[in-house]
Write a protein that holds these residues in place. Structure first.
Motif, PDB file in Angstrom:
ATOM      1  N   GLY A  61      -1.364   2.847  -6.619  1.00  0.00           N
ATOM      2  CA  GLY A  61      -0.075   2.425  -6.084  1.00  0.00           C
ATOM      3  C   GLY A  61      -0.114   1.763  -4.726  1.00  0.00           C
ATOM      4  N   LYS A  62      -1.302   1.757  -4.077  1.00  0.00           N
ATOM      5  CA  LYS A  62      -1.364   1.145  -2.739  1.00  0.00           C
ATOM      6  C   LYS A  62      -2.123  -0.170  -2.812  1.00  0.00           C
ATOM      7  CE  LYS A  62      -2.859   4.810  -0.340  1.00  0.00           C
ATOM      8  NZ  LYS A  62      -3.478   5.422   0.845  1.00  0.00           N
ATOM      9  N   PRO A  63      -1.641  -1.204  -2.132  1.00  0.00           N
ATOM     10  CA  PRO A  63      -2.380  -2.479  -2.136  1.00  0.00           C
ATOM     11  C   PRO A  63      -3.773  -2.292  -1.547  1.00  0.00           C
ATOM     12  CG  PRO A  63      -0.226  -2.735  -1.105  1.00  0.00           C
ATOM     13  CD  PRO A  63      -0.406  -1.274  -1.342  1.00  0.00           C
ATOM     14  N   LEU A  64      -4.719  -3.099  -2.023  1.00  0.00           N
ATOM     15  CA  LEU A  64      -6.109  -2.967  -1.579  1.00  0.00           C
ATOM     16  C   LEU A  64      -6.244  -3.149  -0.073  1.00  0.00           C
ATOM     17  CD1 LEU A  64      -8.345  -4.734  -4.254  1.00  0.00           C
ATOM     18  CD2 LEU A  64      -7.634  -2.364  -4.103  1.00  0.00           C
ATOM     19  N   ALA A  65      -5.330  -3.939   0.516  1.00  0.00           N
ATOM     20  CA  ALA A  65      -5.428  -4.198   1.950  1.00  0.00           C
ATOM     21  C   ALA A  65      -5.268  -2.914   2.767  1.00  0.00           C
ATOM     22  CB  ALA A  65      -4.375  -5.227   2.365  1.00  0.00           C
ATOM     23  N   HIS A  66      -4.694  -1.861   2.146  1.00  0.00           N
ATOM     24  CA  HIS A  66      -4.497  -0.613   2.888  1.00  0.00           C
ATOM     25  C   HIS A  66      -5.767   0.225   2.993  1.00  0.00           C
ATOM     26  CE1 HIS A  66       0.140  -0.301   2.725  1.00  0.00           C
ATOM     27  NE2 HIS A  66      -0.278  -1.551   2.847  1.00  0.00           N
ATOM     28  N   PHE A  67      -6.819  -0.194   2.294  1.00  0.00           N
ATOM     29  CA  PHE A  67      -8.054   0.579   2.317  1.00  0.00           C
ATOM     30  C   PHE A  67      -9.065  -0.099   3.232  1.00  0.00           C
ATOM     31  CE2 PHE A  67      -6.037   1.458  -1.726  1.00  0.00           C
ATOM     32  CZ  PHE A  67      -6.142   2.834  -1.835  1.00  0.00           C
ATOM     33  N   SER A  68      -9.905   0.708   3.853  1.00  0.00           N
ATOM     34  CA  SER A  68     -10.962   0.144   4.693  1.00  0.00           C
ATOM     35  C   SER A  68     -12.087  -0.362   3.786  1.00  0.00           C
ATOM     36  CB  SER A  68     -11.500   1.218   5.639  1.00  0.00           C
ATOM     37  OG  SER A  68     -12.290   2.135   4.919  1.00  0.00           O
ATOM     38  N   PRO A  69     -12.943  -1.255   4.298  1.00  0.00           N
ATOM     39  CA  PRO A  69     -14.056  -1.742   3.470  1.00  0.00           C
ATOM     40  C   PRO A  69     -14.890  -0.601   2.902  1.00  0.00           C
ATOM     41  CG  PRO A  69     -13.956  -2.958   5.524  1.00  0.00           C
ATOM     42  CD  PRO A  69     -12.924  -1.878   5.612  1.00  0.00           C
ATOM     43  N   ARG A  70     -15.072   0.432   3.706  1.00  0.00           N
ATOM     44  CA  ARG A  70     -15.890   1.553   3.270  1.00  0.00           C
ATOM     45  C   ARG A  70     -15.203   2.351   2.160  1.00  0.00           C
ATOM     46  NH1 ARG A  70     -19.984   4.001   7.330  1.00  0.00           N
ATOM     47  NH2 ARG A  70     -20.305   1.754   7.373  1.00  0.00           N
ATOM     48  N   GLU A  71     -13.908   2.543   2.304  1.00  0.00           N
ATOM     49  CA  GLU A  71     -13.167   3.264   1.253  1.00  0.00           C
ATOM     50  C   GLU A  71     -13.224   2.482  -0.054  1.00  0.00           C
ATOM     51  OE1 GLU A  71      -9.626   5.636   3.597  1.00  0.00           O
ATOM     52  OE2 GLU A  71      -9.479   3.479   3.402  1.00  0.00           O
ATOM     53  N   LEU A  72     -13.012   1.173   0.041  1.00  0.00           N
ATOM     54  CA  LEU A  72     -13.069   0.347  -1.171  1.00  0.00           C
ATOM     55  C   LEU A  72     -14.450   0.428  -1.810  1.00  0.00           C
ATOM     56  CD1 LEU A  72     -11.129  -2.881  -0.155  1.00  0.00           C
ATOM     57  CD2 LEU A  72     -10.417  -1.093  -1.735  1.00  0.00           C
ATOM     58  N   ALA A  73     -15.476   0.447  -0.958  1.00  0.00           N
ATOM     59  CA  ALA A  73     -16.840   0.497  -1.490  1.00  0.00           C
ATOM     60  C   ALA A  73     -17.092   1.788  -2.252  1.00  0.00           C
ATOM     61  CB  ALA A  73     -17.848   0.348  -0.348  1.00  0.00           C
ATOM     62  N   ARG A  74     -16.384   2.856  -1.888  1.00  0.00           N
ATOM     63  CA  ARG A  74     -16.577   4.123  -2.602  1.00  0.00           C
ATOM     64  C   ARG A  74     -15.738   4.184  -3.873  1.00  0.00           C
ATOM     65  NH1 ARG A  74     -16.976   7.524   2.837  1.00  0.00           N
ATOM     66  NH2 ARG A  74     -14.852   6.842   3.032  1.00  0.00           N
ATOM     67  N   ILE A  75     -14.724   3.322  -3.980  1.00  0.00           N
ATOM     68  CA  ILE A  75     -13.865   3.324  -5.169  1.00  0.00           C
ATOM     69  C   ILE A  75     -14.492   2.501  -6.290  1.00  0.00           C
ATOM     70  CG2 ILE A  75     -11.615   2.614  -6.063  1.00  0.00           C
ATOM     71  CD1 ILE A  75     -10.528   3.126  -3.210  1.00  0.00           C
ATOM     72  N   PHE A  76     -15.093   1.354  -5.909  1.00  0.00           N
ATOM     73  CA  PHE A  76     -15.525   0.400  -6.927  1.00  0.00           C
ATOM     74  C   PHE A  76     -17.033   0.432  -7.139  1.00  0.00           C
ATOM     75  CE2 PHE A  76     -11.522  -1.340  -5.496  1.00  0.00           C
ATOM     76  CZ  PHE A  76     -10.938  -1.789  -6.662  1.00  0.00           C
TER      77      PHE A  76
ATOM     78  N   VAL B 224     -11.719 -11.731  -3.434  1.00  0.00           N
ATOM     79  CA  VAL B 224     -10.917 -12.963  -3.379  1.00  0.00           C
ATOM     80  C   VAL B 224      -9.480 -12.527  -3.174  1.00  0.00           C
ATOM     81  CG1 VAL B 224     -10.100 -14.943  -4.689  1.00  0.00           C
ATOM     82  CG2 VAL B 224     -12.469 -14.218  -4.914  1.00  0.00           C
ATOM     83  N   LEU B 225      -8.831 -13.084  -2.176  1.00  0.00           N
ATOM     84  CA  LEU B 225      -7.432 -12.735  -1.965  1.00  0.00           C
ATOM     85  C   LEU B 225      -6.566 -13.689  -2.772  1.00  0.00           C
ATOM     86  CD1 LEU B 225      -7.260 -11.934   1.827  1.00  0.00           C
ATOM     87  CD2 LEU B 225      -7.283 -10.370  -0.115  1.00  0.00           C
ATOM     88  N   PRO B 226      -5.712 -13.153  -3.637  1.00  0.00           N
ATOM     89  CA  PRO B 226      -4.867 -14.038  -4.438  1.00  0.00           C
ATOM     90  C   PRO B 226      -3.790 -14.691  -3.570  1.00  0.00           C
ATOM     91  CG  PRO B 226      -4.333 -11.738  -4.870  1.00  0.00           C
ATOM     92  CD  PRO B 226      -5.496 -11.739  -3.940  1.00  0.00           C
ATOM     93  N   GLN B 227      -3.439 -15.947  -3.933  1.00  0.00           N
ATOM     94  CA  GLN B 227      -2.364 -16.634  -3.206  1.00  0.00           C
ATOM     95  C   GLN B 227      -1.025 -15.952  -3.475  1.00  0.00           C
ATOM     96  OE1 GLN B 227      -4.911 -18.528  -4.256  1.00  0.00           O
ATOM     97  NE2 GLN B 227      -5.426 -19.674  -2.413  1.00  0.00           N
ATOM     98  N   ARG B 228      -0.845 -15.532  -4.711  1.00  0.00           N
ATOM     99  CA  ARG B 228       0.360 -14.766  -5.053  1.00  0.00           C
ATOM    100  C   ARG B 228      -0.060 -13.537  -5.838  1.00  0.00           C
ATOM    101  NH1 ARG B 228       2.362 -19.680  -6.225  1.00  0.00           N
ATOM    102  NH2 ARG B 228       2.287 -19.401  -8.479  1.00  0.00           N
ATOM    103  N   GLY B 229       0.829 -12.543  -5.809  1.00  0.00           N
ATOM    104  CA  GLY B 229       0.531 -11.324  -6.533  1.00  0.00           C
ATOM    105  C   GLY B 229      -0.371 -10.417  -5.723  1.00  0.00           C
ATOM    106  N   GLU B 230      -0.597  -9.216  -6.248  1.00  0.00           N
ATOM    107  CA  GLU B 230      -1.464  -8.302  -5.510  1.00  0.00           C
ATOM    108  C   GLU B 230      -2.141  -7.321  -6.450  1.00  0.00           C
ATOM    109  OE1 GLU B 230       0.696  -5.965  -2.761  1.00  0.00           O
ATOM    110  OE2 GLU B 230       1.928  -5.007  -4.283  1.00  0.00           O
ATOM    111  N   VAL B 231      -3.150  -6.671  -5.916  1.00  0.00           N
ATOM    112  CA  VAL B 231      -3.889  -5.659  -6.660  1.00  0.00           C
ATOM    113  C   VAL B 231      -3.621  -4.321  -5.993  1.00  0.00           C
ATOM    114  CG1 VAL B 231      -6.168  -4.910  -7.406  1.00  0.00           C
ATOM    115  CG2 VAL B 231      -5.659  -7.345  -7.231  1.00  0.00           C
ATOM    116  N   ARG B 232      -3.313  -3.322  -6.804  1.00  0.00           N
ATOM    117  CA  ARG B 232      -3.048  -1.998  -6.248  1.00  0.00           C
ATOM    118  C   ARG B 232      -3.966  -0.979  -6.861  1.00  0.00           C
ATOM    119  NH1 ARG B 232       2.274  -0.676  -4.489  1.00  0.00           N
ATOM    120  NH2 ARG B 232       3.368  -2.554  -3.822  1.00  0.00           N
ATOM    121  N   TRP B 233      -4.404  -0.048  -6.038  1.00  0.00           N
ATOM    122  CA  TRP B 233      -5.159   1.103  -6.512  1.00  0.00           C
ATOM    123  C   TRP B 233      -4.367   2.351  -6.137  1.00  0.00           C
ATOM    124  CZ3 TRP B 233      -8.266   3.463  -9.551  1.00  0.00           C
ATOM    125  CH2 TRP B 233      -8.885   4.666  -9.184  1.00  0.00           C
TER     126      TRP B 233
END
Lengths: 287, 373
Positions: A62-77, A51-60
């Motif tokens: 120090g980098k926002p989640l949008a900077h990761f590819s779907p595959r990279e995110l899938a390996r993190i979580f 879910v993309l928040p209307q305000r605020g952001e999530v970082r992993w």
């Protein structure tokens, strides 16, 4: 380090989350508590980037989640959803092996190493003996252990667990949360779990985030968060908080009778008096 | 009598003991064919074995279909004709050449192609929609394709590729419409999807009946052809185009098998594991529409194959699409070819609609399997 900063999610006109912030260090186990509909599951989905928040952001890191590819995110979580419905007949091993998808090129077959990884995850959650059973045939508790194994087979850096113990019996509740806590420590995971059982939260969580109506009421150690006043504010229910005699962590008990807010005198389990006290607190042994 | 319980001895949970890893399977060699019925993830060996067995069966059925008919041709002659046309040189056409190579072979090839395409389309839709009832015919996709094909015949009768193209457009539009209708405020509900499909299918078939009643065209075939399917009309050169489309679409479908496995569990679960859900879904809908459209444009709407065959395969070998897609393709090819042979020979010289026979063959198999498992 997984951080959420001032996350706000609006669904229609209703705010589901308002300015929730959270930081989870490696090796830390954070519990999210709150009444039904307070935004716990939505928070997990925001943290995962579903879910993309209307305000605020999530970082992993120090980098926002949008900077990761779907595959990279899938390996993190590693994610344990609340109550997944699995309609097709696949074996437990096949189901857990799916977690290796983000390590593959998208097609082809699983390697020997993938199978070894899936089996060791199943072994951790004491579910390896189901490996060849159909996932549709398992009992609720067995399935929950398999689902946890699937999240672990990702070899994640972050664990997001939505009520991981809701279907488990007492022994497996303790065993699974012990496992989650140990793994969080020795693999330096940032783990977040949603739970309704406040005593389990008090026993196992390093820190607790308390939500109500999408707002963060408190974020701190179990001792700081699990107080009678705060529980009253969050849940609207009178509860008694004392110390667990052995572990020393907060112990939350409720009773049928007392509905007064905590500031109207000390918690009394038995507003009716001594007779009721005896009836309520002690057990009549078979004679 | 009232007694207090002694305080139970509570200890901190023990530290976790992680078992030593147990031995991986595969120590002792297993009998080769047992792999066929082992539970567990699809392996290249299992897929190859299943496909080899089903492929051999398909070839056998195809040979049988060439051999049987209103004019039975001895098997030796069938073999000789096939050999001559496939590998040798044909000097002059005999009666057997005409019957086997000109009349029966295209029909058998179309049967094999249609069965494979419809089974793959069904497998894809069932995996995508997580609904065991999903199938081109049930969801109205075949109806959309048939309407498209009819429009093409009425409007652009002389353009070879207009028929498959418009059939595909009809199928794709129907898919999109059914999908849009099934999405409620609470997400996509299984019941809504089937309901939407049934309603759209009814609408489309009524539309087709209307067109057939109002536009008398010598090239148009009757309602039974479009509703029940018929493999007899392949003489007009569309067949190579259809085969090309089906082969290409099947290859694309197979490439998506692994992400589809994850999608079967749930869209959000698949997204969590890194599947680009929208891309895979769009591609799979596109491929399913293409397959259904291509087949309907030349063979009418053969129902039931897409429903029963993938189920049958899943009951036998599990739900892994890396195995389900090729195995369903081969089983579908077998079923339709067998059904068409029966349709041609059972009441020869009269021919039955092949769709009716596929249903009559498929239902008992399906019921038997349902009861066994």
């Amino acid at each position: 380090m997984l951080e959420a900063r001032d996350v706000t999610v609006v669904c229609g006109a209703r705010p589901v989350l308002s300015e929730v912030s959270l930081a989870v260090a490696p090796g830390e186990l954070v519990a999210v508590i709150g009444p039904n509909g307070s935004g716990k599951t939505t928070l997990l989905r925001v943290l995962r980037g579903l879910v993309l928040p209307q305000r605020g952001e999530v970082r992993w890191q120090g980098k926002p989640l949008a900077h990761f590819s779907p595959r990279e995110l899938a390996r993190i979580f590693g994610v344990v959803p609340q109550d997944p419905k699995i309609g097709f007949r696949m074996t437990v091993l096949e189901y857990v092996l799916q977690a290796r998808f983000p390590y593959s090129n998208g097609f082809g077959f699983e390697s020997e190493a993938d199978i070894r990884c899936a089996l060791s995850a199943l072994r951790l959650t004491r579910a390896v003996e189901f490996r060849d059973r159909w996932i549709t045939e398992l009992s609720g508790g067995e399935r929950q252990r398999v689902i946890l194994a699937r999240a672990l087979a990702v070899e994640p850096r972050v664990l997001l667990l939505d009520e991981p113990t809701s279907n488990l019996d007492l022994r497996f509740q303790v065993e699974m949360l012990t496992l989650i806590r140990e793994l969080t420590r020795c693999r330096a995971l940032s783990s977040i779990f949603v739970a309704h059982d406040l005593n389990l939260v008090a026993e196992f969580a390093d820190r607790v985030l308390m939500l109500r109506d999408g707002r963060s009421l408190a974020f701190g150690s179990p001792e700081e968060v699990l107080t009678e006043e705060r529980l009253w504010h969050a849940f609207g229910t009178r509860s008694l908080v004392d110390r667990h005699p052995v572990s020393g962590s907060p112990r939350i008990t409720i009773s049928r009778g007392d509905v007064r807010p905590p500031w109207q005198g000390p918690a009394s389990f038995h507003p009716g008096g001594a007779d009721d006290a005896e009836r309520g607190s002690v057990e009549i042994a078979p004679s | 009598m009232i007694r207090r319980h002694p305080a139970p001895s509570l200890e901190r949970p023990q530290t976790l003991v992680i078992d030593p890893p147990t031995r991986l399977e595969g120590g002792s060699p297993r009998p080769r064919l047992r792999v066929l019925f082992e539970r567990g993830p699809a392996t290249p060996r299992k897929v190859a074995l299943v496909c080899a067995v089903l492929g051999a069966l398909a070839l056998g059925v195809a040979f049988l279909a060439l051999h049987l008919g209103s004019e039975p041709v001895p098997r030796a002659i069938v073999g000789r004709v096939l050999w001559a046309h496939l590998f040798g040189r044909v000097e002059e056409l005999t009666a057997a050449d005409v019957i086997i190579w000109r009349i029966r072979a295209p029909r058998v090839v179309l049967g094999l192609t249609a069965g494979a395409a419809l089974a793959i389309a069904g497998a894809l839709l069932q995996a995508l929609l997580r609904n065991p009832l999903a199938e081109p015919y049930v969801l109205g996709i075949s109806g959309g394709a048939a309407l498209g094909a009819i429009v093409a015949i009425v409007g652009w009768g002389d353009v070879l590729w207009a028929r498959p193209l418009l059939a595909f457009v009809g199928a794709a539009l129907t898919t999109a419409l059914v999908y849009a209708m099934s999405r409620g405020r609470t997400g996509m509900a299984t019941e809504r999807l089937v309901l939407a499909g049934v309603i759209i299918a009814t609408l489309l078939w009524s539309g087709i009946a209307l067109v057939l009643a109002l536009v008398p065209s010598p090239h148009l075939r009757g309602l039974v052809f479009w509703m029940m399917g018929d493999l007899s009309g392949v003489g007009d050169g569309v067949l190579p185009l259809v085969i090309g489309i089906v082969v290409a679409a099947s290859a694309v479908a197979y490439m998506q098998a692994r992400p589809l496995n994850l999608l079967m569990v749930g869209e959000e679960e698949a997204r969590v594991l890194g599947v680009e859900v929208e891309r895979v879904k769009t591609l799979a809908y596109f491929v399913a529409s293409l397959l259904a459209g291509a087949i309907v444009s030349v063979a009418g709407a053969i129902g039931f194959v897409g429903l029963v065959v993938p189920h049958l395969v899943r009951l036998l070998w599990g739900a892994d699409n890396r195995l389900v897609i090729p195995a369903a393709a081969l089983s579908g090819a077998i079923l339709v070819t067998l059904a068409d042979t029966l349709a041609r020979t059972a009441l020869a010289p009269r021919e039955l609609p092949v769709g009716a026979v596929t249903a009559m063959l498929g239902v008992p198999i399906f019921i038997a399997l349902l009861r066994r498992v």
